[in-house]
Design an enzyme around this catalytic site. Sequence first.
Site, PDB file in Angstrom:
ATOM      1  N   TYR A 151       9.531   6.021   2.872  1.00  0.00           N
ATOM      2  CA  TYR A 151       9.199   5.282   4.095  1.00  0.00           C
ATOM      3  C   TYR A 151       9.641   3.839   3.911  1.00  0.00           C
ATOM      4  O   TYR A 151       9.399   3.241   2.856  1.00  0.00           O
ATOM      5  CB  TYR A 151       7.688   5.337   4.363  1.00  0.00           C
ATOM      6  CG  TYR A 151       7.252   4.507   5.553  1.00  0.00           C
ATOM      7  CD1 TYR A 151       7.630   4.848   6.851  1.00  0.00           C
ATOM      8  CD2 TYR A 151       6.458   3.365   5.382  1.00  0.00           C
ATOM      9  CE1 TYR A 151       7.238   4.086   7.948  1.00  0.00           C
ATOM     10  CE2 TYR A 151       6.053   2.599   6.482  1.00  0.00           C
ATOM     11  CZ  TYR A 151       6.450   2.961   7.750  1.00  0.00           C
ATOM     12  OH  TYR A 151       6.056   2.206   8.839  1.00  0.00           O
ATOM     13  N   ASP A 176      13.700  -0.548  -2.269  1.00  0.00           N
ATOM     14  CA  ASP A 176      12.572  -0.973  -1.441  1.00  0.00           C
ATOM     15  C   ASP A 176      11.344  -0.995  -2.349  1.00  0.00           C
ATOM     16  O   ASP A 176      10.733   0.034  -2.637  1.00  0.00           O
ATOM     17  CB  ASP A 176      12.390  -0.003  -0.266  1.00  0.00           C
ATOM     18  CG  ASP A 176      11.235  -0.417   0.637  1.00  0.00           C
ATOM     19  OD1 ASP A 176      10.486  -1.338   0.257  1.00  0.00           O
ATOM     20  OD2 ASP A 176      11.077   0.192   1.715  1.00  0.00           O
ATOM     21  N   LYS A 201       3.505  -6.467   0.827  1.00  0.00           N
ATOM     22  CA  LYS A 201       2.191  -6.189   0.211  1.00  0.00           C
ATOM     23  C   LYS A 201       1.744  -7.255  -0.798  1.00  0.00           C
ATOM     24  O   LYS A 201       1.292  -8.317  -0.420  1.00  0.00           O
ATOM     25  CB  LYS A 201       2.183  -4.792  -0.394  1.00  0.00           C
ATOM     26  CG  LYS A 201       2.564  -3.738   0.687  1.00  0.00           C
ATOM     27  CD  LYS A 201       2.106  -2.364   0.392  1.00  0.00           C
ATOM     28  CE  LYS A 201       2.677  -1.351   1.361  1.00  0.00           C
ATOM     29  NZ  LYS A 201       1.770  -0.785   2.311  1.00  0.00           N
TER      30      LYS A 201
HETATM   31  N1  PLP Z   1       8.609  -0.069   2.660  1.00  0.00           N
HETATM   32  C1  PLP Z   1       7.686   0.596   1.973  1.00  0.00           C
HETATM   33  C2  PLP Z   1       8.062   1.250   0.677  1.00  0.00           C
HETATM   34  C3  PLP Z   1       6.366   0.689   2.446  1.00  0.00           C
HETATM   35  O1  PLP Z   1       5.461   1.376   1.757  1.00  0.00           O
HETATM   36  C4  PLP Z   1       6.054   0.054   3.666  1.00  0.00           C
HETATM   37  C5  PLP Z   1       4.697   0.141   4.221  1.00  0.00           C
HETATM   38  O2  PLP Z   1       3.843   0.837   3.753  1.00  0.00           O
HETATM   39  C6  PLP Z   1       7.058  -0.656   4.342  1.00  0.00           C
HETATM   40  C7  PLP Z   1       8.325  -0.693   3.810  1.00  0.00           C
HETATM   41  C8  PLP Z   1       6.750  -1.355   5.614  1.00  0.00           C
HETATM   42  O3  PLP Z   1       5.932  -2.469   5.345  1.00  0.00           O
HETATM   43  P1  PLP Z   1       4.988  -3.068   6.493  1.00  0.00           P
HETATM   44  O4  PLP Z   1       3.943  -2.064   6.777  1.00  0.00           O
HETATM   45  O5  PLP Z   1       4.462  -4.342   5.863  1.00  0.00           O
HETATM   46  O6  PLP Z   1       5.862  -3.359   7.648  1.00  0.00           O
END
Ligand code: PLP
Length: 440
Positions: A155, A250, A278
């Site tokens: 994700y 990511d 985060k």
């Molecule tokens: N990338 C990863 C690996 C994530 O786990 C998340 C959210 O859980 C995101 C991107 C998106 O981050 P946000 O919820 O701060 O937009």
Amino acid sequence: MPHGFKLEPVFMNHTKSKSLFSAAVNLFPGGVNSPVRAFRSVGGTPLFISKGKGSRIWDADGNEYLDFCGSWGPLIHGHAPEFVTKAAVKALRAGSSFGAPTALENELARLIITHHRGIEKMRFVSSGTEAVMSAIRMARGYTGRTKLLKFEGCYHGHSDSLLVKAGSGLVTHGNSSSAGVPDAIAENTLVCHLDDEAGVEKAFKEHPNSIACVIIEPVPANNGLLLQRKEFLSFLRKKCSAEGALLIFDEVISGFRLGFEGAYGYYKVKPDIFTFGKIIGGGFPVGAYASSARIMSMIAPEGKVYQAGTLSGNPVAMSAGIAQLKACLRKGFYQKLEKKTKDFVKAVHSGTKDVPGFRIWHLGSIFWFTFTDKKQIRRADEVDHESMKRFSTLYHYLLEHGIYLGPSGYEVGFISAAHTASELKHAAAVFVQGVRKIAG
Ligand code: PLP
């Protein structure tokens, strides 16, 4: 702890949470401001949280829980640690936002760049979604190519290009996983299986000189914890270099969680671009993307790739991030956190190893358990969707015993520096009791 480390269920009244949820459904779609909060995959109605301190949270009815969700990852020191609160309040008293540079942005960036060998320059944004979306635009701008390759089960936030799932067949143009994403966008996203070198080879072969970037969660933690082989990540590194594509890690979850250098430090595989979120913001809305000075020079006003943000580098969030990351840099911080998690996972494992069809894994302070016989799960299609019914039963069992997790069997758990050994020992005993009851 109101449940006093007992193994019996705690009597809980949820009247206020239920009534707040009834009001919320008239205000927000599904009653929530982010879908997984709605408890749809475990059933029931969400708890409305009123307070958090250390490892604990309290709901609107005053029930207390040991928290393993940690706001989905940011709270590596637990809820409201004094040093983060103090830093944020100090910044807030000096003004919440200026829309002009502050020294705090320099300080947080310098702290990161000094202690992270993979980064020369970075840009702060306000969420993980924004970080990933901008990193992809940068990769497209840098390479002059259009397509991106992602993996089923990872994700990367909710921007259009990433809300794409595999179609039928192995390497395929993806299908959008959300209404409202135009086919014209989805068709530029290729989707492969994790742990599958052949699929990636095929994608590059079928789309020569057109893949701008390969994006992966190096520690996929949004569809269970799908731990990858280092060889797979090294293969992606080599393949991207050979094909002129950029590799994006990511690290919104793994960044500053597995260690200060995240999955890059753990696996010793260096991507071209990192995305963060985060932990970086100390519990405030911050994201970032980072790379070499050369690649980052693509970004406006230095380069031609446009990206901007009214609240980017917000001083309150920067202060919280500085306090949080400085505390992560304390000697032995990550080792201690990992040891605690290992002991917890070991205790759950040893109490359940004779129970067929239950497994628990961890990496650093991230853990995940599921009802399965498989020794290792590396791909999204290896997760047994049927088993999620048993997860729901276990979820409510844990809740009734004062243990809070993210409300979905596909979500991982997080252990923070605030969790004590005795809390974790108690939690492990509750887990074991619950699993034995449900599986037996
Ligand atoms: N990338 C990863 C690996 C994530 O786990 C998340 C959210 O859980 C995101 C991107 C998106 O981050 P946000 O919820 O701060 O937009």
